[in-house]
Structure formats: C-alpha cells, structure tokens
Design an enzyme around this catalytic site. Sequence first.
Site, mmCIF file in Angstrom:
data_model
loop_
_atom_site.group_PDB
_atom_site.id
_atom_site.type_symbol
_atom_site.label_atom_id
_atom_site.label_comp_id
_atom_site.label_asym_id
_atom_site.label_seq_id
_atom_site.Cartn_x
_atom_site.Cartn_y
_atom_site.Cartn_z
ATOM 1 N N CYS A 11 -43.360 25.243 46.485
ATOM 2 C CA CYS A 11 -42.063 24.701 45.839
ATOM 3 C C CYS A 11 -41.800 24.937 44.468
ATOM 4 O O CYS A 11 -40.791 25.007 43.991
ATOM 5 C CB CYS A 11 -41.926 23.478 46.515
ATOM 6 S SG CYS A 11 -42.751 23.044 48.001
ATOM 7 N N ASP A 34 -46.232 17.818 48.925
ATOM 8 C CA ASP A 34 -46.259 17.021 49.701
ATOM 9 C C ASP A 34 -47.067 17.883 51.247
ATOM 10 O O ASP A 34 -47.920 17.246 52.278
ATOM 11 C CB ASP A 34 -45.182 16.588 50.577
ATOM 12 C CG ASP A 34 -44.427 15.309 49.801
ATOM 13 O OD1 ASP A 34 -45.126 15.316 48.555
ATOM 14 O OD2 ASP A 34 -43.749 14.905 49.844
ATOM 15 N N CYS A 57 -40.401 20.501 44.437
ATOM 16 C CA CYS A 57 -41.514 19.576 45.556
ATOM 17 C C CYS A 57 -40.532 18.107 45.177
ATOM 18 O O CYS A 57 -40.069 17.707 44.428
ATOM 19 C CB CYS A 57 -42.574 19.607 45.445
ATOM 20 S SG CYS A 57 -43.012 19.291 46.942
ATOM 21 N N ASP A 58 -40.780 17.426 46.380
ATOM 22 C CA ASP A 58 -40.092 16.071 46.802
ATOM 23 C C ASP A 58 -40.102 15.377 46.008
ATOM 24 O O ASP A 58 -39.114 14.433 44.896
ATOM 25 C CB ASP A 58 -40.664 15.565 48.222
ATOM 26 C CG ASP A 58 -40.801 16.739 48.979
ATOM 27 O OD1 ASP A 58 -40.093 17.330 48.834
ATOM 28 O OD2 ASP A 58 -41.303 15.601 50.387
ATOM 29 N N LYS A 59 -41.045 14.684 44.832
ATOM 30 C CA LYS A 59 -41.118 13.340 44.240
ATOM 31 C C LYS A 59 -41.077 13.648 42.572
ATOM 32 O O LYS A 59 -40.981 13.119 41.485
ATOM 33 C CB LYS A 59 -42.609 12.488 43.746
ATOM 34 C CG LYS A 59 -43.390 12.590 45.387
ATOM 35 C CD LYS A 59 -41.899 11.968 45.887
ATOM 36 C CE LYS A 59 -42.717 11.148 47.560
ATOM 37 N NZ LYS A 59 -42.582 13.175 48.133
ATOM 38 N N CYS A 91 -39.892 23.565 50.960
ATOM 39 C CA CYS A 91 -39.875 23.502 52.316
ATOM 40 C C CYS A 91 -38.208 23.781 53.067
ATOM 41 O O CYS A 91 -37.424 23.125 52.200
ATOM 42 C CB CYS A 91 -39.781 22.727 53.059
ATOM 43 S SG CYS A 91 -42.192 22.133 52.152
ATOM 44 N N GLU A 101 -46.734 9.729 54.142
ATOM 45 C CA GLU A 101 -45.828 10.336 54.829
ATOM 46 C C GLU A 101 -46.519 11.064 55.856
ATOM 47 O O GLU A 101 -47.923 11.290 55.827
ATOM 48 C CB GLU A 101 -44.854 11.668 54.908
ATOM 49 C CG GLU A 101 -43.756 12.042 52.840
ATOM 50 C CD GLU A 101 -43.091 12.952 53.383
ATOM 51 O OE1 GLU A 101 -43.813 14.266 53.050
ATOM 52 O OE2 GLU A 101 -42.975 12.895 52.121
ATOM 53 N N SER A 150 -42.086 13.023 56.703
ATOM 54 C CA SER A 150 -41.217 13.354 55.488
ATOM 55 C C SER A 150 -39.534 13.927 56.449
ATOM 56 O O SER A 150 -39.442 13.402 57.478
ATOM 57 C CB SER A 150 -42.025 14.562 56.111
ATOM 58 O OG SER A 150 -41.620 16.337 55.536
#
Length: 553
Positions: free
Chosen positions: A48, A80, A121-123, A193, A443, A469
């Site tokens: 990511c 994640d 990436c997500d966070k 992702c 998640e 997720s």
Amino acid sequence: MKLHSHTITQGRDRAPARAMLKAIGFSDEDLRKPIIGIANTWIETMPCNYNLRELAVHVKEGVRQAGGTPMEFNTIAISDGVTMGTEGMKASLVSRDLIADSIELVARGHMFDGIVALVACDKTIPGAAMALLRLNVPGVILYGGSILPGHYKGRDLTVQDVFEAVGAHAAGKIDDAELLAIENSACPGAGACGGQFTANTMATVMEMIGLSPMGTAAVPQVDAGKAEVARRCGAVVMDAVRNNRCPRDIVTRAAFENAIASVAASGGSTNSVLHLLAMAREAGVELDIEDFQKVSERTPLLVDLKPAGRFVAVDVHYAGGIPVIAQRLVDGGYVDGTAMTVTGRTFAAEAADAKETPGQEVIRPLSNPIKSSGGLVILRGNLAPDGCVMKVTGIERKGQEGPARVFDCEEDAMHAVLEGGIRAGDVIVIRYEGPRGGPGMREMLGVTSAIMGVGLGDSVALITDGRFSGATRGFMAGHIAPEAAVGGPIAAVREGDTISISIEKRTIELKVSEEELRERLAGWKKPAVKYATGVFAKYVKLVSSAAEGAVTG
C-alpha cells in the site's frame, strides 16, 4: 508572509539551530523560505505505502519549484490486509491516533509553515487529516494510489478474492493449487487494496472534503502520471501557505456532508463513519452518527465498485477520476458546490473540470443509479442503543431474524465458519472486539470473507462491536455501541437467543423482555484486562465509543 518557521530559523539567537540545519545541506536561502513538512507514511511491510519514498521526491520538487523548502519526516503505518485475523490487527485503529499525534508533534516541534502528508493504507489517511485539523496550518493530503488489479482466469482480482478463496477452500470448492494461484495473482505490485475498500473510500473523501486537490487520488500508485500529481501537490501547498488557506477554513459542516455523500454514492467503507466522526471532533464541527443516515438516504448509489460491484478502484481513474463523481453529485444537487477546497477554488469549480471518458460504465449517470439511496444504513435498537452501521451495497435482503451464535472473539467465530459449525439462518455475534474490548476494534474481513467463501453469504447475518474491512460484503452490522467491554447489551446475548434485524425499519433487536435484558446486564462481570501495560493499555483508558469515532483525545 508571517512564517512560523522563522521562530526557529531567523535571528541572532537561532544561530545554533541554523548550524545544525546547515550540517545536512540547508542554506541560509533555504531557511528564509517557507518550510514545508513532508509527512511520509512509507513502510516496507505492505504494498500500500511501498512507493511513497519515491513519491516524496516529486513532492519536494514541487515545493522547491514553488519557492519553498521541504523537510521530510516519517511516521508509522499498520497493514490491515497483512495483519487481518490476527492479534496484530488490534494495532490498526490504534495507529490512526498515533499517526495523528506523531505528525502533530513533529510539526509543532519544528514549526512548519505547511504540510504535505503522503498516505495510503487505511488509517494513515484519517490520521493525517486529524493532524492537519489539529494544527490548522496549510496542508495537503496526497494519496499514494490504488494497486492495479491482478488477473486470473480472465477476471480482475483484488485481495478480497484471496480472503474469499480461503473460505471456498475450507468448503472444498477449490483445491490447494487454485488457492495458491489466486494468492499469487491477486496483488501485482505497489498500491493500496484495489476496490472501494477503506483506503480508496477515504482517498475519495479527501478530495470531496477539500483536503486533496481533485484529480489526484484515483491515479494508481504505479502510474507514470503520479509523479506530476505529486509535484502539483507541492505547488498547491505553497499557494495555500501564501494565502493562509488552512484546513479548518476548508473542512466545514458542508464539507463533511459532501464527504458523506461521496461515501454513499460510491458504496464506500463503513470505516468512513468512524474516521469522519473523529475528523469532525478535530475540526470542531458537530457531526452525529445519524447524519450519515440522513445524507445516505438522499444520495443515490452511482459507482459500480467492488466489493459488491463489478469494477476495481483503478477503473475510476480510467473513467475520468473522482472529479466525475463530484460532477455527478453537483449536477444532482446532492452536495454543496460552494464549499472551498485546498486549491482555493470551490467544489463546483473543481468538479466542472471533470473529463469523463466516453462510454465508461463505472460511474452511472444520474438517470440510471444502481440504487436510489446510498450504501450506508444506521441501525438502532435494544442491542445497539447508540447505533451501529451496515453497508447495504449489493444486499437484496431487507432483514433477517434467527438464532444467535455467540463468540467472544473473532478467532472462535472463524473456526466455526471454516469447520462447518454455522448454518443457514444463523446470526453470528462477535463481541468483546470493540475499541476497548479488543482492544483496537479489529476488522473482520477474514470471517466475513469466509462466510461468503463457504456459500453462506445469502443466508447468514453477522453482528459485532468490532469493525469491518471496506472489502467486507454481505449482511453484516458493525460498530455496535455501547460495546460488550463496557457492559453494552451485546454482552447479554446468549446462544440461541433470537435476533431480528430490519433494514427498512433500521432496527436491531434482541428478542427478550426489557426485564430479562436488565437482569442479564445486572449479572454481567467486566472481563479481565487483556493488556496491562504499553500502548494498548493506554488506549483502553483513553478511547471513546465507536459512536463517537473511537477517538483518544
């Protein structure tokens, strides 16, 4: 310009600071210019964020070309996808607030005049946004970009397909060789992702809320055009510094509603609820979990993306990018076009520059939405007095009522699914996985994908005080609040109890009397602390409810 950095770099008394900065190549001329912190979330633990060091080089070029001096620094990231289904996944949500804290600390310590945050990436995305809103110095968020899809047997793959293949393998639907082939094909290189999962959802949000220049996020991470996007962000932050255009000027109540509309229209991740609530707290903007319901109800689902749709995230880029989504929402009257963006132009002006690819099928016309309302639904009831979140994209069922199958951790539920212990009609309950109970609100992509993979996706429901997720699909309700670890009603559910969920009524109910529920909760005992020391112990003491964004400040 009145520059914060001059407090550190200018005047007789600052000679020692200048001496140290000259040791690493900065000149007097460099130190007289605006100093721009380049907050990088590069890390070598996932695809990511893998190219972000290279991307930072181009951001710094853009800053220098526009008359500034860049100084790069690093912060953390947790994958994640890599940690999913393990104890390591508990670190993910915790990392969001730590990312915000670390960017804030470096920026306050070094008194940067502006910031460009490189995220993926997500966070890392909401963490960077939270920091910018706290600091309220001119800033830009640059999303590294999505991964390209993998290919197998003529179809596009994302990591979601690998998770679902695990369930299919457990059910005997595919063999070892097919599982390995999918594993080897799904992720072809750098990038986050590849569906409208949490990273791409929050990247969309950053363009729609005004912190990322429109047209930057959808460009894939390995696309040659990403370098020019990075240089542009360097120029944009310098313009924001010169005009003192700060994040709280941009991120208003109208901007939040625009962002929520983009999540609804694109079938985005339920995690956006947590992150936007957390950002609103930092911005000083009143935002409630019910606001997501109101905006989602009035916003059509327009973008046909995985996990429930046909296309992968990079197809948005090929269709014309996020500005095409923005233009749709402006044309339909679903957003406030007067909201300001980081470029200094309005949302509507930025959206008007959209260049839609002729014949594209990813972003539907207003006359032909996928659904007339968006992908998020907020449920309440005696199981979730403070609310919970469902993503209804791709769901045809309007409700489910069935026996509770109760698990006090994700691993036990995963084992039951893979070993054939779950039957059609069951309502799986996974509790003690909330912000405090986990801790860290894991998640559940492993178990939700396994449910799909074994063939129970059309007949089983799952509820949890944990998270999902963005790649999760199916009849799943998460973020149940209050959580089990603080004595929320989900802690009182017993094996075989009847649970009823109605999307139309927006209710989630445990079918026992009020008196019975009170008696059960009165007899509830708080579980032992899982982490007595360290960052998780600190987090448990500080973190708020999921209904408030699970913030620690």
